[in-house]
Design a protein around this motif. Structure first.
Motif, PDB file in Angstrom:
ATOM      1  N   ARG A  79       0.824  -1.219   0.000  1.00 15.43           N
ATOM      2  CA  ARG A  79       0.000   0.000   0.000  1.00 15.43           C
ATOM      3  C   ARG A  79       0.853   1.263   0.000  1.00 15.43           C
ATOM      4  N   SER A  80       1.986   1.219   0.694  1.00  9.75           N
ATOM      5  CA  SER A  80       2.845   2.408   0.705  1.00  9.75           C
ATOM      6  C   SER A  80       3.415   2.667  -0.689  1.00  9.75           C
ATOM      7  N   GLY A  81       3.672   1.608  -1.438  1.00  3.54           N
ATOM      8  CA  GLY A  81       4.093   1.771  -2.832  1.00  3.54           C
ATOM      9  C   GLY A  81       2.995   2.412  -3.665  1.00  3.54           C
ATOM     10  N   GLN A  82       1.763   1.984  -3.433  1.00  7.37           N
ATOM     11  CA  GLN A  82       0.617   2.581  -4.133  1.00  7.37           C
ATOM     12  C   GLN A  82       0.471   4.051  -3.749  1.00  7.37           C
ATOM     13  N   ALA A  83       0.657   4.338  -2.458  1.00  4.05           N
ATOM     14  CA  ALA A  83       0.563   5.723  -1.986  1.00  4.05           C
ATOM     15  C   ALA A  83       1.656   6.586  -2.623  1.00  4.05           C
ATOM     16  N   CYS A  84       2.872   6.051  -2.685  1.00  2.00           N
ATOM     17  CA  CYS A  84       3.976   6.792  -3.311  1.00  2.00           C
ATOM     18  C   CYS A  84       3.668   7.083  -4.773  1.00  2.00           C
ATOM     19  N   SER A  85       3.133   6.103  -5.458  1.00  2.00           N
ATOM     20  CA  SER A  85       2.794   6.273  -6.863  1.00  2.00           C
ATOM     21  C   SER A  85       1.725   7.359  -7.032  1.00  2.00           C
ATOM     22  N   ALA A  86       0.697   7.314  -6.189  1.00  2.00           N
ATOM     23  CA  ALA A  86      -0.358   8.331  -6.251  1.00  2.00           C
ATOM     24  C   ALA A  86       0.200   9.709  -5.929  1.00  2.00           C
ATOM     25  N   MET A  87       1.070   9.781  -4.933  1.00  2.92           N
ATOM     26  CA  MET A  87       1.669  11.063  -4.560  1.00  2.92           C
ATOM     27  C   MET A  87       2.554  11.604  -5.678  1.00  2.92           C
ATOM     28  N   ALA A  88       3.277  10.719  -6.337  1.00  2.00           N
ATOM     29  CA  ALA A  88       4.117  11.147  -7.470  1.00  2.00           C
ATOM     30  C   ALA A  88       3.242  11.745  -8.569  1.00  2.00           C
ATOM     31  N   ASP A  89       2.099  11.114  -8.817  1.00  2.00           N
ATOM     32  CA  ASP A  89       1.168  11.630  -9.825  1.00  2.00           C
ATOM     33  C   ASP A  89       0.617  12.999  -9.431  1.00  2.00           C
ATOM     34  N   MET A  90       0.639  13.290  -8.131  1.00  5.94           N
ATOM     35  CA  MET A  90       0.147  14.573  -7.630  1.00  5.94           C
ATOM     36  C   MET A  90       1.252  15.638  -7.579  1.00  5.94           C
ATOM     37  N   GLY A  91       2.468  15.269  -7.989  1.00  7.96           N
ATOM     38  CA  GLY A  91       3.542  16.253  -8.067  1.00  7.96           C
ATOM     39  C   GLY A  91       4.594  16.182  -6.974  1.00  7.96           C
ATOM     40  N   PHE A  92       4.527  15.152  -6.120  1.00  6.00           N
ATOM     41  CA  PHE A  92       5.559  14.972  -5.095  1.00  6.00           C
ATOM     42  C   PHE A  92       6.777  14.317  -5.741  1.00  6.00           C
ATOM     43  N   ASN A  93       7.973  14.761  -5.367  1.00  3.92           N
ATOM     44  CA  ASN A  93       9.192  14.269  -6.004  1.00  3.92           C
ATOM     45  C   ASN A  93      10.095  13.433  -5.114  1.00  3.92           C
ATOM     46  N   LYS A  94      10.083  13.693  -3.822  1.00  3.03           N
ATOM     47  CA  LYS A  94      10.998  13.008  -2.899  1.00  3.03           C
ATOM     48  C   LYS A  94      10.215  11.981  -2.094  1.00  3.03           C
ATOM     49  N   LEU A  95      10.100  10.784  -2.657  1.00  9.81           N
ATOM     50  CA  LEU A  95       9.277   9.729  -2.080  1.00  9.81           C
ATOM     51  C   LEU A  95      10.082   8.462  -1.874  1.00  9.81           C
ATOM     52  N   TYR A  96       9.964   7.896  -0.680  1.00 13.33           N
ATOM     53  CA  TYR A  96      10.679   6.664  -0.342  1.00 13.33           C
ATOM     54  C   TYR A  96       9.705   5.674   0.284  1.00 13.33           C
ATOM     55  N   ASN A  97       9.662   4.485  -0.257  1.00 11.39           N
ATOM     56  CA  ASN A  97       8.785   3.417   0.206  1.00 11.39           C
ATOM     57  C   ASN A  97       9.589   2.421   1.035  1.00 11.39           C
ATOM     58  N   LEU A  98       9.116   2.134   2.245  1.00  9.17           N
ATOM     59  CA  LEU A  98       9.770   1.160   3.115  1.00  9.17           C
ATOM     60  C   LEU A  98       9.412  -0.251   2.657  1.00  9.17           C
ATOM     61  N   VAL A  99      10.379  -0.939   2.055  1.00  5.15           N
ATOM     62  CA  VAL A  99      10.182  -2.310   1.599  1.00  5.15           C
ATOM     63  C   VAL A  99       9.960  -3.204   2.814  1.00  5.15           C
ATOM     64  N   GLY A 100       8.897  -3.970   2.781  1.00  3.29           N
ATOM     65  CA  GLY A 100       8.577  -4.847   3.910  1.00  3.29           C
ATOM     66  C   GLY A 100       7.760  -4.178   4.993  1.00  3.29           C
ATOM     67  N   GLY A 101       7.551  -2.870   4.892  1.00  3.99           N
ATOM     68  CA  GLY A 101       6.688  -2.132   5.797  1.00  3.99           C
ATOM     69  C   GLY A 101       7.083  -2.217   7.264  1.00  3.99           C
TER      70      GLY A 101
END
Length: 110
Positions: A79-101
């Protein structure tokens, strides 16, 4: 011909140790995208919760400062990967997803 078979992401997948290191940046925001009930599995210090499954997710994220660095986590990293992807589409550039949560965090940081 170019790019076939390659998935490009607009965020970086990182492990728990790098996640913890990036938390030291004064411009970093730790973002928990789980449901409130999932906090019983633990939380990462200093987190801000915005539930990805909430109908208000997009409007809540839209109020965030796009110049900040976002360290995003959930239970397993999906879900955090999905959130990062959605945020990137909204114009956020500095996004890091914690693998394994939070599961990976709990295993590596305790």
């Amino acid at each position: 011909m170019f790019g076939f078979g390659f998935k490009t992401t607009k965020y970086q997948n990182i492990g728990a140790k790098e996640f913890q290191s990036l938390m030291k940046d004064k411009n970093a925001v730790v973002l928990d995208v789980r449901t409130p009930a999932e906090t019983r599995d633990g939380v990462i210090p200093g987190y801000k919760m915005i539930n990805l499954m909430s109908p208000e997710f997009v409007s809540q994220v839209g109020k965030l400062d796009k110049s900040k660095t976002y360290l995003v986590y959930c239970r397993s990293g999906n879900r955090s990967g999905q959130a990062c992807s959605a945020m990137a589409d909204m114009g956020f550039n500095k996004l890091y997803n914690l693998v394994g949560g939070i599961s990976a965090w709990n295993n590596e940081m305790r």
